[in-house]
Design an enzyme around this catalytic site. Structure first.
Site, PDB file in Angstrom:
ATOM      1  CG  ASN A 121      46.414  12.201  -2.243  1.00 56.02           C
ATOM      2  OD1 ASN A 121      46.864  12.130  -3.388  1.00 56.02           O
ATOM      3  ND2 ASN A 121      45.255  12.774  -1.994  1.00 56.02           N
ATOM      4  CG  ASP A 122      42.731  11.846   0.268  1.00 50.66           C
ATOM      5  OD1 ASP A 122      43.859  12.255   0.572  1.00 50.66           O
ATOM      6  OD2 ASP A 122      41.740  12.591   0.187  1.00 50.66           O
ATOM      7  CD1 TRP A 146      47.628  15.498  -4.542  1.00 49.76           C
ATOM      8  CD2 TRP A 146      47.678  17.403  -5.698  1.00 49.76           C
ATOM      9  NE1 TRP A 146      46.333  15.819  -4.867  1.00 49.76           N
ATOM     10  CE2 TRP A 146      46.328  16.989  -5.579  1.00 49.76           C
ATOM     11  CE3 TRP A 146      47.961  18.573  -6.401  1.00 49.76           C
ATOM     12  CZ2 TRP A 146      45.265  17.715  -6.122  1.00 49.76           C
ATOM     13  CZ3 TRP A 146      46.910  19.297  -6.945  1.00 49.76           C
ATOM     14  CH2 TRP A 146      45.576  18.869  -6.799  1.00 49.76           C
ATOM     15  CD1 TRP A 181      41.059  14.996  -7.167  1.00 53.03           C
ATOM     16  CD2 TRP A 181      39.927  16.741  -6.372  1.00 53.03           C
ATOM     17  NE1 TRP A 181      41.741  16.125  -7.548  1.00 53.03           N
ATOM     18  CE2 TRP A 181      41.068  17.214  -7.080  1.00 53.03           C
ATOM     19  CE3 TRP A 181      39.074  17.673  -5.796  1.00 53.03           C
ATOM     20  CZ2 TRP A 181      41.357  18.575  -7.203  1.00 53.03           C
ATOM     21  CZ3 TRP A 181      39.367  19.029  -5.922  1.00 53.03           C
ATOM     22  CH2 TRP A 181      40.499  19.469  -6.614  1.00 53.03           C
ATOM     23  CB  THR A 182      38.473  11.676  -1.697  1.00 48.97           C
ATOM     24  OG1 THR A 182      39.893  11.676  -1.560  1.00 48.97           O
ATOM     25  CG2 THR A 182      37.887  10.816  -0.599  1.00 48.97           C
ATOM     26  NE  ARG A 245      38.385  19.308  -0.321  1.00 53.62           N
ATOM     27  CZ  ARG A 245      38.433  20.631  -0.148  1.00 53.62           C
ATOM     28  NH1 ARG A 245      37.684  21.420  -0.890  1.00 53.62           N
ATOM     29  NH2 ARG A 245      39.234  21.161   0.765  1.00 53.62           N
TER      30      ARG A 245
END
EC number: 3.2.1.26
Length: 642
Positions: A121-122, A146, A181-182, A245
């Site tokens: 994803n990102d 995911w 995460w991102t 986030r």
């Protein structure tokens, strides 16, 4: 703010997330191998049309088809499953479509970036370093859905051909045990590379962490070190644990401090929190919010950067000056679209002020009106440009993704700059390097397309294309057409088959000979009550596939067309992804399509004109596109990388 955190690891916290889907991975791998064998056998045979029965169905048993699950929301991020199919809807009747390996193999792209297998994803932390473009991304090494998120890593000399490197960061600490995460990269003046990223802790609290390369002399930046005193930031008072986030690239203030912003929400108001730092280890939270827009909900993947009002070149994130506008972009958790606004940045007041409050972030302009989310830009100091990446998700069923063994691709990297002609929007355009993939071209000049006509464009194949086209409406028809106060909206218009006085007209891509499947990309023009023309640019997936377990939408928006300009578009077709750009990139649409007949040698290209009152003159040039080399990195190549 102190470095230590009130959140401590659970005494018996499990770190076995990476093994939860071993059976799924094995199943996906076997199906991928079968797909490759079927594909090889298929393309070895000449064929004018795709035979949907040439390979036995692998998804025809409704009793064994698992229910699509919600993924991501309970962990504290946006929904990662197809929300339309999640609700139990199917486009049509009769249960799920009997996909076979031939169809599924065709869907994999040829020149868009994607890992060898599994979920992505990102885009994360893109940068240029010592001769290499680096691209990091959210990745599940254990399956095509995911979960178990780590950072994948790839490098390229030209943003087109890529080498897959080992995973950059994995979920091996309490502060990121539920996901790495991102995050974003910042290159300091002394050459140090800083990576700030969000970790989901063992208690699903979102915290910000610091990482940096183990060896700055390594141009590939293979090994990364996580700061021993992570996390460096935790949710501040008034912010919920799952609403904090995606830190941005840092920019330098006039006081010599580095500044970042992080997305969040307060009730239903989307907000961008601001922090200053001198060492990326300790932070001072600013009292002011960089921006806040009521009713927009949670802001993810905030991006903030300057664009020049005079030059065509990109600007470093820290650049300031009188002839600069700032861009603020947010990804809205509520609707999974990327919105941006142009405005002014007041450093002392720590405030972004939109040029048009009615089109502030999350309300008006979007990067892309199709499937495009969690985007991130970086300043490419090699070519003095700002480059945009965007995550292109799937709109088929999760079960089909598991069967094919992968899900999601990245957009072609795009150059982003201010539209100097309008001053009120950005322009996005594929990086010039994609043109290196162009092969044989066909050119067609001044083709007259009458009302109601569909004209075949005689090209070799139509699965991998770069199309540039211009359209003109008859001037006499424009003068005679009655004025109207009816507004046209692509997504509620009824699509390309609904005829109007001056549209729709454009191209059918990924169409079969009988037009049982086709994807229109088109313009629709309305003559307003003031006599001015209002133009929309749309992409219609409603007839893109015979499959009924695919979400088929109509995407698009208005596109500014200035006096004297012809209607122009560019389309990149790469198997199941169609990226479209109108008027030099003022309006962009990315689509995912899943034809069952218009694949391989059966895919065709057509011009069409469904306008009632005007002929259309079309000129176009079509290039066949080569495949990019996207392959694993091998240690033997290291001595060739310096």
């Amino acid at each position: 703010m102190r470095n230590d955190s009130p959140y401590t690891p659970l005494l018996n916290a499990s770190h076995n997330n990476h093994r939860r889907r071993e059976l799924l991975l094995l199943f996906s791998g076997l199906l991928l191998l079968a797909s490759i064998i079927a594909f090889s056998a298929y393309i070895a045979q000449p064929h004018a049309d795709a035979d949907v029965s040439s390979s036995s169905s692998i998804l025809s048993d409704e009793a064994t088809r698992p229910t699509t699950l919600s993924r991501g929301v309970s962990s504290g991020v946006s929904e990662k499953s197809n929300t339309f199919l999640l609700s139990g809807n199917l486009v049509g009747e009769g249960g799920s479509f009997p996909w076979n390996n031939t169809m599924l193999s065709w869907q994999r792209t040829a020149f868009h970036f994607q890992p060898e297998k599994n979920w992505m994803n990102d885009p994360n932390g893109p940068l240029y370093y010592k001769g290499w473009y680096h691209f990091f991304y959210q990745y599940n090494p254990n399956g095509a859905v995911w979960g178990d998120i780590v950072w994948g890593h790839a490098v390229s000399r030209d943003l087109i051909h890529w080498l897959h490197l080992p995973l950059a960061m994995v979920a091996d600490q309490w502060y990121d045990s539920n996901g790495v995460w991102t995050g974003s990269a910042t290159i300091l003046p002394d050459g140090q590379v800083i990576m700030l990223y969000t970790g989901s802790t063992n208690e699903f609290v979102q915290v910000q962490n610091l990482a940096y390369p183990a060896d700055l002399n390594d141009p590939l930046l293979v090994d990364w070190i996580k700061y021993p005193s992570n996390p460096v930031l935790v949710p501040p008072p008034g912010i919920l644990p799952k609403d904090f986030r995606d830190p941005t690239t840092a920019w330098l203030t006039t006081e010599g401090k580095w500044r970042i912003t992080i997305g969040s929400k307060i009730n239903k108001t989307g907000v961008a929190l601001v922090y200053d730092t001198v060492d990326f280890k300790t932070y001072e939270r600013k009292d002011m919010l960089l921006n806040a827009v009521p009713g927009t909900g949670m802001w993810e993947c905030v991006d903030f950067f300057p664009v020049s009002m005079k030059s065509e070149n990109g600007l470093d994130t820290s650049f300031t000056g009188d002839e600069v506008k700032h861009v603020m972009k947010v990804s809205l958790d509520d609707d999974r679209h990327d919105y941006y606004a142009l405005g002014t940045y007041d450093e002392k007041k720590v405030k972004f002020i939109a040029d048009d409050f009615e089109n502030d972030v999350g309300i008006g302009l979007r990067y892309d009106y199709g499937i495009f989310y969690a985007s991130k830009t970086f300043y490419d100091q090699k070519k003095d440009r700002r480059v945009l990446w965007g995550w292109i998700g799937e709109s088929d069923s999760e079960y089909a993704d598991v069967a094919k063994g992968w899900a999601s691709v990245q957009s072609i990297p795009r150059i982003v700059k201010l539209d100097k002609k309008t001053g009120s929007n950005l322009l996005q355009w594929p990086v010039a390097e994609v043109e290196s993939l162009r092969l044989r071209s066909d050119e067609f000049q001044n083709l007259k397309v009458k009302p109601g006509a569909v004209v075949s464009v005689d090209i070799e194949t139509a699965t991998q294309l770069d199309i540039v086209a211009e359209f003109e409406i008859d001037k006499e028809a424009l003068e005679k057409t009655a004025q109207s106060n009816v507004e046209y909206e692509c997504n509620t218009s009824g699509g390309a088959s609904r005829r109007g006085a001056l549209g729709p007209f454009g191209l059918y891509v990924l169409a079969d000979n009988g037009l049982s499947e086709y994807t229109p990309v088109y313009f629709y023009v309305v003559k307003g009550i003031n006599g001015k023309l209002h133009t929309s640019f749309c992409s219609d997936q409603s007839r893109s596939s015979l499959a009924n377990d695919v979400h088929k939408q109509i995407y698009g928006s208005v596109v500014p067309v200035l006096e004297g300009e012809k209607l122009s578009l560019r389309i990149l077709v790469d198997h199941s992804i169609v990226e479209s750009f109108a008027q030099g990139g003022r309006t962009c649409i990315t689509s995912r399509v899943y034809p069952t007949r218009a694949i391989y040698g059966a895919a065709r290209l057509f011009l069409f004109n469904n306008a009632i009152e005007t002929n259309v003159t079309a000129s176009l040039k079509v290039w066949q596109m080569n495949s990019a080399f996207i392959r694993p990195y091998h240690p033997d190549q290291k001595r060739q990388t310096s």
